[in-house]
Design a protein around this motif. Structure first.
Motif, PDB file in Angstrom:
ATOM      1  N   ALA A 339       0.836  -1.210   0.000  1.00 45.45           N
ATOM      2  CA  ALA A 339       0.000   0.000   0.000  1.00 45.45           C
ATOM      3  C   ALA A 339       0.861   1.247   0.000  1.00 45.45           C
ATOM      4  CB  ALA A 339      -0.915   0.000   1.214  1.00 45.45           C
ATOM      5  N   THR A 340       0.498   2.218  -0.845  1.00 46.03           N
ATOM      6  CA  THR A 340       1.156   3.516  -0.870  1.00 46.03           C
ATOM      7  C   THR A 340       0.383   4.486   0.033  1.00 46.03           C
ATOM      8  OG1 THR A 340      -0.040   3.902  -2.926  1.00 46.03           O
ATOM      9  CG2 THR A 340       2.283   3.296  -3.105  1.00 46.03           C
ATOM     10  N   ARG A 344      -3.326   3.796   1.682  1.00 46.52           N
ATOM     11  CA  ARG A 344      -3.386   3.562   3.131  1.00 46.52           C
ATOM     12  C   ARG A 344      -4.259   4.609   3.808  1.00 46.52           C
ATOM     13  NH1 ARG A 344       0.069   0.834   6.862  1.00 46.52           N
ATOM     14  NH2 ARG A 344      -0.009   1.693   8.963  1.00 46.52           N
ATOM     15  N   ALA A 345      -4.125   5.875   3.386  1.00 48.37           N
ATOM     16  CA  ALA A 345      -4.907   6.939   4.010  1.00 48.37           C
ATOM     17  C   ALA A 345      -6.405   6.701   3.845  1.00 48.37           C
ATOM     18  CB  ALA A 345      -4.530   8.282   3.410  1.00 48.37           C
ATOM     19  N   LEU A 346      -6.801   6.145   2.691  1.00 50.78           N
ATOM     20  CA  LEU A 346      -8.221   5.910   2.403  1.00 50.78           C
ATOM     21  C   LEU A 346      -8.685   4.514   2.798  1.00 50.78           C
ATOM     22  CD1 LEU A 346      -8.348   7.685  -1.069  1.00 50.78           C
ATOM     23  CD2 LEU A 346      -9.323   8.519   1.089  1.00 50.78           C
ATOM     24  N   GLY A 347      -7.778   3.723   3.393  1.00 45.93           N
ATOM     25  CA  GLY A 347      -8.160   2.389   3.857  1.00 45.93           C
ATOM     26  C   GLY A 347      -8.438   1.417   2.741  1.00 45.93           C
ATOM     27  N   LEU A 417     -11.389  10.155   4.419  1.00 48.00           N
ATOM     28  CA  LEU A 417     -10.274   9.998   5.363  1.00 48.00           C
ATOM     29  C   LEU A 417     -10.784   9.721   6.771  1.00 48.00           C
ATOM     30  CD1 LEU A 417      -7.890  12.886   4.240  1.00 48.00           C
ATOM     31  CD2 LEU A 417      -7.428  10.436   4.069  1.00 48.00           C
ATOM     32  N   ALA A 418     -11.806  10.466   7.180  1.00 51.74           N
ATOM     33  CA  ALA A 418     -12.367  10.266   8.515  1.00 51.74           C
ATOM     34  C   ALA A 418     -12.987   8.880   8.647  1.00 51.74           C
ATOM     35  CB  ALA A 418     -13.404  11.346   8.802  1.00 51.74           C
ATOM     36  N   ARG A 424      -7.090   2.241   8.859  1.00 50.14           N
ATOM     37  CA  ARG A 424      -5.664   2.567   8.998  1.00 50.14           C
ATOM     38  C   ARG A 424      -5.073   1.893  10.223  1.00 50.14           C
ATOM     39  NH1 ARG A 424      -7.626   7.567   7.108  1.00 50.14           N
ATOM     40  NH2 ARG A 424      -7.740   8.524   9.174  1.00 50.14           N
ATOM     41  N   ARG A 425      -5.877   1.754  11.262  1.00 47.86           N
ATOM     42  CA  ARG A 425      -5.374   1.113  12.477  1.00 47.86           C
ATOM     43  C   ARG A 425      -5.250  -0.403  12.324  1.00 47.86           C
ATOM     44  NH1 ARG A 425      -7.337   5.829  13.651  1.00 47.86           N
ATOM     45  NH2 ARG A 425      -6.720   6.969  15.528  1.00 47.86           N
ATOM     46  N   GLN A 426      -5.934  -0.961  11.354  1.00 44.66           N
ATOM     47  CA  GLN A 426      -5.829  -2.394  11.100  1.00 44.66           C
ATOM     48  C   GLN A 426      -4.674  -2.738  10.169  1.00 44.66           C
ATOM     49  OE1 GLN A 426      -9.689  -3.180   9.468  1.00 44.66           O
ATOM     50  NE2 GLN A 426     -10.743  -3.113  11.447  1.00 44.66           N
ATOM     51  N   ALA A 427      -4.076  -1.728   9.560  1.00 47.60           N
ATOM     52  CA  ALA A 427      -3.026  -1.948   8.574  1.00 47.60           C
ATOM     53  C   ALA A 427      -1.708  -2.314   9.256  1.00 47.60           C
ATOM     54  CB  ALA A 427      -2.846  -0.685   7.736  1.00 47.60           C
TER      55      ALA A 427
END
Length: 450
Positions: A339-340, A344-347, A417-418, A424-427
């Motif tokens: 993931a770039t 990653r920012a957008l899940g 993003l929100a 993101r926390r699962q990445a």
């Protein structure tokens, strides 16, 4: 004349016996090259970042035993050692630099100015004074000491002949000459020469680029150890009427930013495999250009690669993340997530993996890295990338709209993003390049947007 041998080394966190052996080998090399002192950076014995491990009694006991053993060996009249490690002092946890000389631990200097994000259990040391070594007075600094002009001034006022900043700062996107440029201020303020040396190595999501330099009192660069090299670098000092001066030597060229980023990727992945005891890396080649770049990283680092999916793979892509992780475990492979920063920012995409080396790299940067190595570029959407980067840099929606971006699209991305915060926390852990941001799990700000 006196010689120092600078060695950035590449310690493994917590592998005290192995790190001590590396220090012994470096000291033997220093002796063979006529050096009076082996200079190593902060955490050269313990590894870094130590985090919770630094407070473990087992690690502190092992460090102390290794320090006493290494110190005893200096009774042979060979080189002294400057070593980085944590220790206990009157019930407090300290971390800094120790001087081993004449068969014993001659001095300990804990960091006085702790870096941002330092373990809260660390206790800052007192304002440091010089270390006496064979007629020299060494103004040794660690942690963030070199950033505080008062510390360098104190060392100069208490008789230091030179300043030595031995740090363990992780890579944060800075150019190679940033440390030497920042040191100029300390040289101007004190009139003393300045030696800097950083820790080398990857440890999980952090990379320490190493590198070292010497600035003379005239602010001229006299020597440089390139980043991403363990060294060693032999420097010679001469004493004159104006004080000590490093004999200038040929300087290697500074590394361009793109090459520096490439070397960060190489070191991070190579050390994650070596220090984690993995057999190689596994990559899901359905990740497109990002996966292809990581394949090139792994190959350039000399690692065994287990590809799945894509044309080169004998194994198709597993049906889900759990199956992919199980396959990596069966191969004893480090699973890399491709993931770039935008995905990653957008899940978006898979959240399987041990490490995401590209998670703070944007598609535009990925395209430049790929082009430099003859790889296919990723598909680019410069407008979306610019809006995402702006939002993550805390630019207001209205400010981005004023720059010409569609306000409705900016608002949509802000809401996306929100909404992706939990993903993101699962990445997997992102390789830290000094670009991360801290966002709340949820927020009501999106309700303020029309």
């Amino acid at each position: 004349m006196v010689r120092f041998l600078l060695a950035a080394l590449n310690p493994q966190l917590g592998a005290i016996a192995a790190n001590a052996e590396a220090l012994r080998a470096a000291r033997a090399l220093a002796a063979g090259r006529g050096a009076a002192l082996l200079v190593t950076p902060e955490a050269s014995l313990s590894g870094a970042p130590a985090a919770d491990i630094a407070a473990r009694p087992e690690l502190l006991d092992a460090c102390e035993a290794a320090l006493q053993s290494l110190a005893a060996e200096t009774a042979d009249g060979g080189p002294g050692l400057l070593v980085g490690a944590p220790w206990r002092e009157a019930g407090r946890l300290r971390s800094g630099i120790l001087l081993l000389e004449g068969g014993k631990v001659m001095a300990r200097r804990a960091g006085h100015a702790l870096p941002h994000g330092a373990d809260p259990r660390l206790t800052p040391g007192p304002a440091p004074g010089p270390m006496a070594f064979r007629g020299l007075r060494l103004g040794v600094m660690s942690g963030a000491d070199a950033d505080d002009p008062a510390i360098a001034e104190t060392l100069e006022e208490t008789g230091a002949d030179m300043l030595l900043s031995l740090a363990a700062a992780p890579f944060a996107g800075e150019p190679e000459d940033r440390a030497s440029d920042a040191a100029v201020a300390r040289v101007v303020e004190t009139g003393l020469p300045f030696l800097g040396l950083g820790l080398l190595g990857g440890q999980g999501p952090w990379v320490h680029p190493g590198g070292g330099f010497v600035l003379n009192a005239d602010r001229r660069l006299a020597a440089r150890l390139p980043a991403f090299q363990s060294g060693p670098l032999l420097v010679q000092w001469q004493e004159g009427e104006a004080g000590w001066r490093c004999v200038p030597q040929a300087l290697p060229e500074a590394m361009p930013p793109q090459e520096r980023l490439w070397r960060v990727l190489l070191l991070a992945v190579a050390d994650a495999v070596a220090k984690g005891g993995y057999a190689g890396v596994m990559l899901d080649m359905s990740g497109g250009a990002a996966a292809a770049l990581l394949m090139e990283v792994a190959r350039a680092a000399g690692l065994r690669v287990f590809p799945v999916g894509g044309e080169e793979a004998a194994v198709p892509s597993p049906k889900d993340d759990a199956a992919l992780e199980a396959l990596a475990a069966a191969r004893d492979a480090l699973l890399l997530n491709a993931a770039t920063a935008d995905r990653r920012a957008l899940g978006l995409g898979s959240r399987a993996g041990h490490l995401a080396p590209l998670a703070e790299i944007w598609p535009g940067e990925l395209a430049a890295l790929a082009a430099a190595r003859g790889l296919p570029p990723p598909s680019l959407d410069g407008g979306t990338e610019a809006m995402l980067r702006g939002l993550l840099a805390e630019k207001p929606v209205d400010a981005l709209a004023a720059q010409g971006y569609d306000r409705a699209e900016v608002s949509r991305l802000w809401r996306a993003l929100a909404a992706a915060a939990h993903k993101r926390r699962q990445a997997p852990a992102a390789l830290r390049l000094g670009r991360g941001h801290c966002d709340p799990f949820s927020n009501g700000m999106t309700g303020l947007l029309p």
